[in-house]
Design a protein around this motif. Structure first.
Motif, PDB file in Angstrom:
ATOM      1  N   VAL A   1      42.632  42.539  35.108  1.00  0.00           N
ATOM      2  CA  VAL A   1      43.450  42.689  36.305  1.00  0.00           C
ATOM      3  C   VAL A   1      42.567  42.415  37.521  1.00  0.00           C
ATOM      4  N   LYS A   2      43.139  41.693  38.476  1.00  0.00           N
ATOM      5  CA  LYS A   2      42.451  41.378  39.733  1.00  0.00           C
ATOM      6  C   LYS A   2      43.258  42.033  40.848  1.00  0.00           C
ATOM      7  N   ARG A   3      42.625  42.968  41.581  1.00  0.00           N
ATOM      8  CA  ARG A   3      43.296  43.703  42.652  1.00  0.00           C
ATOM      9  C   ARG A   3      42.706  43.333  43.999  1.00  0.00           C
ATOM     10  N   LYS A   4      43.554  43.136  44.966  1.00  0.00           N
ATOM     11  CA  LYS A   4      43.125  42.920  46.355  1.00  0.00           C
ATOM     12  C   LYS A   4      42.679  44.273  46.898  1.00  0.00           C
ATOM     13  N   LEU A   5      41.510  44.310  47.509  1.00  0.00           N
ATOM     14  CA  LEU A   5      40.973  45.544  48.069  1.00  0.00           C
ATOM     15  C   LEU A   5      41.028  45.504  49.595  1.00  0.00           C
ATOM     16  N   ASN A   6      41.152  46.675  50.185  1.00  0.00           N
ATOM     17  CA  ASN A   6      41.080  46.813  51.634  1.00  0.00           C
ATOM     18  C   ASN A   6      39.658  47.265  51.958  1.00  0.00           C
ATOM     19  N   ASN A   7      38.721  46.306  51.882  1.00  0.00           N
ATOM     20  CA  ASN A   7      37.319  46.612  51.993  1.00  0.00           C
ATOM     21  C   ASN A   7      36.650  45.484  52.786  1.00  0.00           C
ATOM     22  N   PRO A   8      35.830  45.788  53.786  1.00  0.00           N
ATOM     23  CA  PRO A   8      35.219  44.723  54.591  1.00  0.00           C
ATOM     24  C   PRO A   8      34.167  43.892  53.835  1.00  0.00           C
ATOM     25  N   TRP A   9      33.648  44.402  52.699  1.00  0.00           N
ATOM     26  CA  TRP A   9      32.587  43.698  51.992  1.00  0.00           C
ATOM     27  C   TRP A   9      33.060  43.017  50.713  1.00  0.00           C
ATOM     28  N   VAL A  10      34.134  43.520  50.105  1.00  0.00           N
ATOM     29  CA  VAL A  10      34.617  42.977  48.838  1.00  0.00           C
ATOM     30  C   VAL A  10      36.104  42.696  48.962  1.00  0.00           C
ATOM     31  N   ASP A  11      36.514  41.477  48.625  1.00  0.00           N
ATOM     32  CA  ASP A  11      37.921  41.099  48.736  1.00  0.00           C
ATOM     33  C   ASP A  11      38.747  41.540  47.531  1.00  0.00           C
ATOM     34  N   PHE A  12      38.168  41.383  46.307  1.00  0.00           N
ATOM     35  CA  PHE A  12      38.914  41.653  45.085  1.00  0.00           C
ATOM     36  C   PHE A  12      38.081  42.480  44.116  1.00  0.00           C
ATOM     37  N   GLU A  13      38.767  43.198  43.244  1.00  0.00           N
ATOM     38  CA  GLU A  13      38.126  43.933  42.158  1.00  0.00           C
ATOM     39  C   GLU A  13      38.701  43.416  40.852  1.00  0.00           C
ATOM     40  N   TRP A  14      37.826  43.128  39.905  1.00  0.00           N
ATOM     41  CA  TRP A  14      38.232  42.694  38.571  1.00  0.00           C
ATOM     42  C   TRP A  14      37.903  43.811  37.585  1.00  0.00           C
ATOM     43  N   LEU A  15      38.855  44.132  36.707  1.00  0.00           N
ATOM     44  CA  LEU A  15      38.630  45.131  35.670  1.00  0.00           C
ATOM     45  C   LEU A  15      39.284  44.680  34.368  1.00  0.00           C
ATOM     46  N   PRO A  16      38.651  44.968  33.219  1.00  0.00           N
ATOM     47  CA  PRO A  16      39.319  44.703  31.951  1.00  0.00           C
ATOM     48  C   PRO A  16      40.555  45.594  31.852  1.00  0.00           C
ATOM     49  N   GLU A  17      41.665  45.061  31.311  1.00  0.00           N
ATOM     50  CA  GLU A  17      42.886  45.858  31.241  1.00  0.00           C
ATOM     51  C   GLU A  17      43.453  45.999  29.840  1.00  0.00           C
ATOM     52  N   ALA A  18      43.342  44.970  29.004  1.00  0.00           N
ATOM     53  CA  ALA A  18      43.958  45.050  27.680  1.00  0.00           C
ATOM     54  C   ALA A  18      43.220  44.171  26.683  1.00  0.00           C
ATOM     55  N   VAL A  19      43.301  44.599  25.428  1.00  0.00           N
ATOM     56  CA  VAL A  19      42.774  43.839  24.301  1.00  0.00           C
ATOM     57  C   VAL A  19      43.970  43.374  23.489  1.00  0.00           C
ATOM     58  N   LEU A  20      44.021  42.069  23.213  1.00  0.00           N
ATOM     59  CA  LEU A  20      45.111  41.497  22.436  1.00  0.00           C
ATOM     60  C   LEU A  20      44.630  41.238  21.015  1.00  0.00           C
ATOM     61  N   PRO A  21      45.378  41.674  20.001  1.00  0.00           N
ATOM     62  CA  PRO A  21      44.975  41.350  18.625  1.00  0.00           C
ATOM     63  C   PRO A  21      45.249  39.863  18.379  1.00  0.00           C
ATOM     64  N   GLY A  22      44.223  39.102  18.165  1.00  0.00           N
ATOM     65  CA  GLY A  22      44.394  37.659  18.006  1.00  0.00           C
ATOM     66  C   GLY A  22      44.326  36.965  19.349  1.00  0.00           C
ATOM     67  N   LEU A  23      44.617  35.662  19.333  1.00  0.00           N
ATOM     68  CA  LEU A  23      44.521  34.866  20.556  1.00  0.00           C
ATOM     69  C   LEU A  23      45.893  34.363  20.982  1.00  0.00           C
ATOM     70  N   PRO A  24      46.210  34.467  22.275  1.00  0.00           N
ATOM     71  CA  PRO A  24      47.479  33.911  22.754  1.00  0.00           C
ATOM     72  C   PRO A  24      47.385  32.384  22.850  1.00  0.00           C
ATOM     73  N   VAL A  25      48.514  31.747  23.114  1.00  0.00           N
ATOM     74  CA  VAL A  25      48.542  30.281  23.177  1.00  0.00           C
ATOM     75  C   VAL A  25      48.115  29.744  24.536  1.00  0.00           C
ATOM     76  N   VAL A  26      47.861  30.606  25.513  1.00  0.00           N
ATOM     77  CA  VAL A  26      47.433  30.151  26.838  1.00  0.00           C
ATOM     78  C   VAL A  26      45.921  29.919  26.858  1.00  0.00           C
ATOM     79  N   GLN A  27      45.470  29.091  27.775  1.00  0.00           N
ATOM     80  CA  GLN A  27      44.049  28.774  27.932  1.00  0.00           C
ATOM     81  C   GLN A  27      43.320  29.919  28.641  1.00  0.00           C
ATOM     82  N   PRO A  28      42.036  30.135  28.346  1.00  0.00           N
ATOM     83  CA  PRO A  28      41.261  31.127  29.092  1.00  0.00           C
ATOM     84  C   PRO A  28      41.272  30.797  30.583  1.00  0.00           C
ATOM     85  N   GLY A  29      41.320  31.846  31.400  1.00  0.00           N
ATOM     86  CA  GLY A  29      41.354  31.668  32.844  1.00  0.00           C
ATOM     87  C   GLY A  29      42.747  31.392  33.376  1.00  0.00           C
ATOM     88  N   THR A  30      43.781  31.790  32.619  1.00  0.00           N
ATOM     89  CA  THR A  30      45.164  31.551  33.013  1.00  0.00           C
ATOM     90  C   THR A  30      45.762  32.793  33.665  1.00  0.00           C
TER      91      THR A  30
END
Length: 172
Positions: free
Chosen positions: A13-42
């Protein structure tokens, strides 16, 4: 030693932050059993200032020598997969590692710049992990170490550099 590899997909998950030094926060959110049909970085979804991205695959490696750790994870009441995300030189985020070993997952936080989260283990992964533990776990006997008793009649050992160990006429 038997080893089993299981490939999973990682959603962040990528969240917009209200912070003068950092625009976004990235955090792991879920583990999928197997691989989806979408490309990485989608981008797979967005709600307001929150975006969900499929970051790509991660390899979970089960080692037969670590089955006691896996068993600890499975009986914890909330089995988890520890996922570490790292920012690349281009500013994009990628999966730096994933594990089902709680002690290895704890070690992931040593890299201060990584974002590490214990995520709920999918049922399919828990079933595979339990089967691996059942097939390869060997209970290791506990050996209590015993201290060596010192000989009460032995000369005292003062250690190097102690005045009692100096030879006459010689200084250290």
């Amino acid at each position: 030693m038997p080893v089993q590899n299981v490939t999973v997909g990682i959603v962040a998950v990528k969240r917009k932050l209200n912070n003068p030094w950092v625009d976004f926060e990235w955090l792991p959110e879920a583990v999928l059993p197997g691989l989806p049909v979408v490309q990485p970085g989608t981008l797979i979804g967005a709600e307001g200032t929150v975006e969900r991205w499929y970051l790509g695959p991660a390899e979970l490696v089960f080692h037969s020598g670590e089955t006691a750790h896996y068993r600890d994870n499975l009986v914890s009441g909330r089995p988890a997969v520890w996922v570490a995300l790292r920012e690349g030189a281009d500013g994009g985020w990628f999966v730096a590692g994933a594990t089902v070993d709680p002690y290895e997952g704890e070690a992931f936080v040593d890299a201060v710049s990584d974002k590490v989260e214990p995520l709920a283990m999918p049922h399919e992964i828990a079933v595979e992990l339990q089967a691996f533990v059942d097939a390869h776990h060997v209970e290791a006997p506990f050996f209590k170490r015993k201290r060596d008793r010192k000989d009460p009649h032995a000369e005292p050992d003062f250690g190097l550099g102690h005045p009692a160990r100096q030879t006459p006429g010689r200084r250290s």
